[in-house]
Design a protein around this motif. Structure first.
Motif, PDB file in Angstrom:
ATOM      1  N   LEU A  54      -7.882  51.567   3.928  1.00 24.21           N
ATOM      2  CA  LEU A  54      -7.481  50.456   3.069  1.00 24.21           C
ATOM      3  C   LEU A  54      -8.741  49.658   2.747  1.00 24.21           C
ATOM      4  CD1 LEU A  54      -4.694  49.575   2.000  1.00 24.21           C
ATOM      5  CD2 LEU A  54      -4.640  47.844   3.788  1.00 24.21           C
ATOM      6  N   PHE A  55      -9.046  49.584   1.472  1.00 24.74           N
ATOM      7  CA  PHE A  55     -10.218  48.842   1.009  1.00 24.74           C
ATOM      8  C   PHE A  55      -9.694  47.584   0.318  1.00 24.74           C
ATOM      9  CE2 PHE A  55     -13.685  47.539  -1.615  1.00 24.74           C
ATOM     10  CZ  PHE A  55     -14.845  48.013  -1.033  1.00 24.74           C
ATOM     11  N   SER A  56     -10.045  46.412   0.850  1.00 21.03           N
ATOM     12  CA  SER A  56      -9.496  45.154   0.343  1.00 21.03           C
ATOM     13  C   SER A  56     -10.585  44.205  -0.127  1.00 21.03           C
ATOM     14  CB  SER A  56      -8.660  44.461   1.432  1.00 21.03           C
ATOM     15  OG  SER A  56      -7.582  45.272   1.855  1.00 21.03           O
ATOM     16  N   ILE A  57     -10.260  43.444  -1.166  1.00 22.51           N
ATOM     17  CA  ILE A  57     -11.153  42.407  -1.670  1.00 22.51           C
ATOM     18  C   ILE A  57     -10.342  41.130  -1.858  1.00 22.51           C
ATOM     19  CG2 ILE A  57     -12.908  43.859  -2.747  1.00 22.51           C
ATOM     20  CD1 ILE A  57     -11.352  43.796  -5.320  1.00 22.51           C
ATOM     21  N   ASN A  58     -10.975  39.991  -1.616  1.00 21.74           N
ATOM     22  CA  ASN A  58     -10.300  38.702  -1.722  1.00 21.74           C
ATOM     23  C   ASN A  58     -11.064  37.756  -2.628  1.00 21.74           C
ATOM     24  OD1 ASN A  58      -9.930  39.633   1.380  1.00 21.74           O
ATOM     25  ND2 ASN A  58      -8.052  38.780   0.547  1.00 21.74           N
ATOM     26  N   ALA A  59     -10.315  36.896  -3.304  1.00 22.18           N
ATOM     27  CA  ALA A  59     -10.922  35.908  -4.193  1.00 22.18           C
ATOM     28  C   ALA A  59     -10.228  34.566  -4.007  1.00 22.18           C
ATOM     29  CB  ALA A  59     -10.813  36.356  -5.649  1.00 22.18           C
ATOM     30  N   ASP A  60     -10.894  33.514  -4.440  1.00 21.79           N
ATOM     31  CA  ASP A  60     -10.354  32.160  -4.408  1.00 21.79           C
ATOM     32  C   ASP A  60     -10.572  31.544  -5.782  1.00 21.79           C
ATOM     33  OD1 ASP A  60      -8.907  30.994  -2.430  1.00 21.79           O
ATOM     34  OD2 ASP A  60     -10.607  30.403  -1.203  1.00 21.79           O
ATOM     35  N   VAL A  61      -9.732  31.915  -6.733  1.00 23.52           N
ATOM     36  CA  VAL A  61      -9.864  31.393  -8.092  1.00 23.52           C
ATOM     37  C   VAL A  61      -8.539  30.760  -8.503  1.00 23.52           C
ATOM     38  CG1 VAL A  61     -11.585  33.119  -8.736  1.00 23.52           C
ATOM     39  CG2 VAL A  61      -9.160  33.589  -9.139  1.00 23.52           C
ATOM     40  N   PRO A  62      -8.535  29.845  -9.491  1.00 23.67           N
ATOM     41  CA  PRO A  62      -7.279  29.285  -9.972  1.00 23.67           C
ATOM     42  C   PRO A  62      -6.314  30.385 -10.408  1.00 23.67           C
ATOM     43  CG  PRO A  62      -9.150  28.091 -10.883  1.00 23.67           C
ATOM     44  CD  PRO A  62      -9.713  29.296 -10.185  1.00 23.67           C
ATOM     45  N   ALA A  63      -5.025  30.141 -10.207  1.00 20.27           N
ATOM     46  CA  ALA A  63      -4.009  31.154 -10.516  1.00 20.27           C
ATOM     47  C   ALA A  63      -4.110  31.645 -11.956  1.00 20.27           C
ATOM     48  CB  ALA A  63      -2.622  30.586 -10.243  1.00 20.27           C
ATOM     49  N   ARG A  64      -4.469  30.754 -12.877  1.00 19.67           N
ATOM     50  CA  ARG A  64      -4.539  31.155 -14.291  1.00 19.67           C
ATOM     51  C   ARG A  64      -5.675  32.149 -14.551  1.00 19.67           C
ATOM     52  NH1 ARG A  64      -6.681  26.071 -13.891  1.00 19.67           N
ATOM     53  NH2 ARG A  64      -8.826  25.783 -14.658  1.00 19.67           N
ATOM     54  N   ASN A  65      -6.680  32.149 -13.681  1.00 18.13           N
ATOM     55  CA  ASN A  65      -7.825  33.049 -13.864  1.00 18.13           C
ATOM     56  C   ASN A  65      -7.646  34.400 -13.167  1.00 18.13           C
ATOM     57  OD1 ASN A  65      -8.995  30.916 -15.206  1.00 18.13           O
ATOM     58  ND2 ASN A  65     -10.379  30.362 -13.543  1.00 18.13           N
ATOM     59  N   TRP A  66      -6.656  34.488 -12.288  1.00 20.16           N
ATOM     60  CA  TRP A  66      -6.497  35.694 -11.490  1.00 20.16           C
ATOM     61  C   TRP A  66      -6.164  36.943 -12.319  1.00 20.16           C
ATOM     62  CZ3 TRP A  66      -8.019  38.378  -7.754  1.00 20.16           C
ATOM     63  CH2 TRP A  66      -7.263  39.398  -7.182  1.00 20.16           C
ATOM     64  N   PRO A  67      -5.244  36.894 -13.303  1.00 20.88           N
ATOM     65  CA  PRO A  67      -4.913  38.120 -14.050  1.00 20.88           C
ATOM     66  C   PRO A  67      -6.129  38.786 -14.693  1.00 20.88           C
ATOM     67  CG  PRO A  67      -3.255  36.456 -14.463  1.00 20.88           C
ATOM     68  CD  PRO A  67      -4.361  35.770 -13.705  1.00 20.88           C
ATOM     69  N   SER A  68      -6.994  38.012 -15.332  1.00 20.98           N
ATOM     70  CA  SER A  68      -8.155  38.612 -15.992  1.00 20.98           C
ATOM     71  C   SER A  68      -9.163  39.129 -14.963  1.00 20.98           C
ATOM     72  CB  SER A  68      -8.826  37.602 -16.928  1.00 20.98           C
ATOM     73  OG  SER A  68      -9.256  36.457 -16.218  1.00 20.98           O
ATOM     74  N   LEU A  69      -9.354  38.380 -13.869  1.00 19.53           N
ATOM     75  CA  LEU A  69     -10.274  38.835 -12.818  1.00 19.53           C
ATOM     76  C   LEU A  69      -9.729  40.094 -12.159  1.00 19.53           C
ATOM     77  CD1 LEU A  69     -12.778  38.428 -11.052  1.00 19.53           C
ATOM     78  CD2 LEU A  69     -11.395  36.939  -9.574  1.00 19.53           C
ATOM     79  N   LYS A  70      -8.436  40.111 -11.914  1.00 18.99           N
ATOM     80  CA  LYS A  70      -7.796  41.265 -11.292  1.00 18.99           C
ATOM     81  C   LYS A  70      -7.988  42.525 -12.133  1.00 18.99           C
ATOM     82  CE  LYS A  70      -3.130  43.065 -10.534  1.00 18.99           C
ATOM     83  NZ  LYS A  70      -1.686  42.740 -10.583  1.00 18.99           N
ATOM     84  N   LYS A  71      -7.831  42.402 -13.439  1.00 16.63           N
ATOM     85  CA  LYS A  71      -7.982  43.554 -14.329  1.00 16.63           C
ATOM     86  C   LYS A  71      -9.377  44.162 -14.193  1.00 16.63           C
ATOM     87  CE  LYS A  71      -7.537  44.903 -19.193  1.00 16.63           C
ATOM     88  NZ  LYS A  71      -7.231  44.412 -20.574  1.00 16.63           N
ATOM     89  N   MET A  72     -10.389  43.306 -14.150  1.00 13.06           N
ATOM     90  CA  MET A  72     -11.757  43.782 -14.008  1.00 13.06           C
ATOM     91  C   MET A  72     -11.980  44.393 -12.623  1.00 13.06           C
ATOM     92  SD  MET A  72     -14.868  42.942 -12.444  1.00 13.06           S
ATOM     93  CE  MET A  72     -14.901  41.176 -12.183  1.00 13.06           C
ATOM     94  N   LEU A  73     -11.441  43.735 -11.581  1.00  8.41           N
ATOM     95  CA  LEU A  73     -11.647  44.210 -10.217  1.00  8.41           C
ATOM     96  C   LEU A  73     -11.010  45.575  -9.977  1.00  8.41           C
ATOM     97  CD1 LEU A  73     -11.072  40.897  -8.217  1.00  8.41           C
ATOM     98  CD2 LEU A  73     -13.252  42.046  -8.647  1.00  8.41           C
ATOM     99  N   VAL A  74      -9.823  45.789 -10.536  1.00  5.07           N
ATOM    100  CA  VAL A  74      -9.164  47.092 -10.379  1.00  5.07           C
ATOM    101  C   VAL A  74     -10.029  48.187 -10.977  1.00  5.07           C
ATOM    102  CG1 VAL A  74      -7.224  48.506 -11.150  1.00  5.07           C
ATOM    103  CG2 VAL A  74      -6.799  46.228 -10.244  1.00  5.07           C
ATOM    104  N   LYS A  75     -10.559  47.932 -12.156  1.00  7.25           N
ATOM    105  CA  LYS A  75     -11.397  48.934 -12.822  1.00  7.25           C
ATOM    106  C   LYS A  75     -12.661  49.232 -12.019  1.00  7.25           C
ATOM    107  CE  LYS A  75     -13.850  49.860 -17.145  1.00  7.25           C
ATOM    108  NZ  LYS A  75     -14.195  49.343 -18.499  1.00  7.25           N
ATOM    109  N   GLU A  76     -13.326  48.180 -11.543  1.00  9.02           N
ATOM    110  CA  GLU A  76     -14.589  48.369 -10.827  1.00  9.02           C
ATOM    111  C   GLU A  76     -14.379  48.940  -9.426  1.00  9.02           C
ATOM    112  OE1 GLU A  76     -17.659  47.829 -12.044  1.00  9.02           O
ATOM    113  OE2 GLU A  76     -16.884  47.182 -13.978  1.00  9.02           O
ATOM    114  N   PHE A  77     -13.412  48.405  -8.685  1.00  9.44           N
ATOM    115  CA  PHE A  77     -13.286  48.770  -7.278  1.00  9.44           C
ATOM    116  C   PHE A  77     -12.442  50.011  -7.039  1.00  9.44           C
ATOM    117  CE2 PHE A  77     -15.234  44.699  -6.723  1.00  9.44           C
ATOM    118  CZ  PHE A  77     -15.997  44.877  -5.576  1.00  9.44           C
ATOM    119  N   MET A  78     -11.743  50.508  -8.061  1.00 10.22           N
ATOM    120  CA  MET A  78     -11.128  51.820  -7.917  1.00 10.22           C
ATOM    121  C   MET A  78     -12.224  52.848  -7.673  1.00 10.22           C
ATOM    122  SD  MET A  78      -8.160  53.434  -7.994  1.00 10.22           S
ATOM    123  CE  MET A  78      -6.968  52.726  -9.129  1.00 10.22           C
TER     124      MET A  78
END
Length: 248
Positions: free
Chosen positions: A136-160
């Motif tokens: 299990l490879f996990s990453i954590n962030a502390d960003v405002p909820a409104r910013n999470w969807p766009s950050l998540k999209k980028m993180l999935v692409k990079e960290f896959m």
């Protein structure tokens, strides 16, 4: 945060540095040094059931505080952690914000994680190998909820890509033989994957190889099927980690 380019250049830069490391701690240090480039608070790798005579315990490389690691182990949270449970039961990336927290025990785990400054948001990538190992490879962030969807999209692409490579590299460090996929993929399939790894679209690849877009899609679908991948990005990450195609 530096925005990675569509060609995943930041991912491949990190992978290139990891490949030069000789120990698990050194590879994890590469991830730790680059967390700020993705707006990450923590990164964690957990490898279970690793078939190695040299190591009987799980492979662990995390940036969480020693206090949280100790508390997590002493509380035996691995047996009730919903992220671990979801990972064992699925293959898709797990968004921690989407986990059902109606059960008191689940709320307790997440609540205490917040107290130990783990981070508000998290993504975990389940990884299964041919030797029965699970990671299990996990990453954590502390960003405002409104910013999470766009950050998540980028993180999935990079960290896959990064997560699968890190696991494959960790097995190499443990001297576990890797799967030989090279003979399973045709040269055309490898070529299409190589150009996808370089950030080329299906149209670009068809023009470069002198093939129709339909034929390129056919080869990429075959490669995905043979590599048991969820997407082209997933197939590229597996192909790189198994040495089927080189880093761009």
């Amino acid at each position: 945060m530096r925005n990675p380019s569509p060609e995943n250049t930041l991912s491949f830069e990190i992978i290139d540095r990891i490949s030069a490391a000789a120990k698990l701690e050194e590879g994890h240090a590469v991830l730790r040094e680059n967390m700020h480039r993705f707006d990450l608070k923590h990164v964690a790798y957990l490898g279970l059931n690793i078939p190695s005579e040299r190591r009987r315990k799980p492979l662990v490389a995390v940036t969480y505080s020693p206090e949280w690691q100790r508390h997590y182990e002493q509380s035996d949270y691995v047996n009730i952690d919903p992220v671990v449970s979801a990972g064992l039961g699925g293959i898709l990336p797990i968004d921690w914000t989407e986990i059902d927290r109606t059960r008191p025990t689940i709320r307790k785990v997440f609540g205490e994680a917040q107290e130990f400054d783990v981070g508000m948001q998290g993504l975990s990538f389940p990884i299964r190998g041919r030797y029965g190992e699970f990671a299990l490879f996990s990453i954590n962030a502390d960003v405002p909820a409104r910013n999470w969807p766009s950050l998540k999209k980028m993180l999935v692409k990079e960290f896959m890509v990064i997560s699968y490579y890190f696991h494959s590299w960790a097995l190499q460090v443990e001297q576990i033989e890797q799967n030989d996929f090279a003979g399973k993929l045709s040269e055309r399939e490898k070529e299409c994957l190589r150009w996808s790894a370089a950030g080329k679209t299906i149209w670009d690849t068809s023009a470069i190889l002198g093939l129709s877009e339909r034929t390129v899609r056919f080869h990429l679908e075959n490669a995905r099927s043979k590599l048991n991948a969820l997407s082209t990005t997933h197939a590229v990450s597996k192909a790189i980690s198994y040495g089927v195609i080189p880093l761009p």
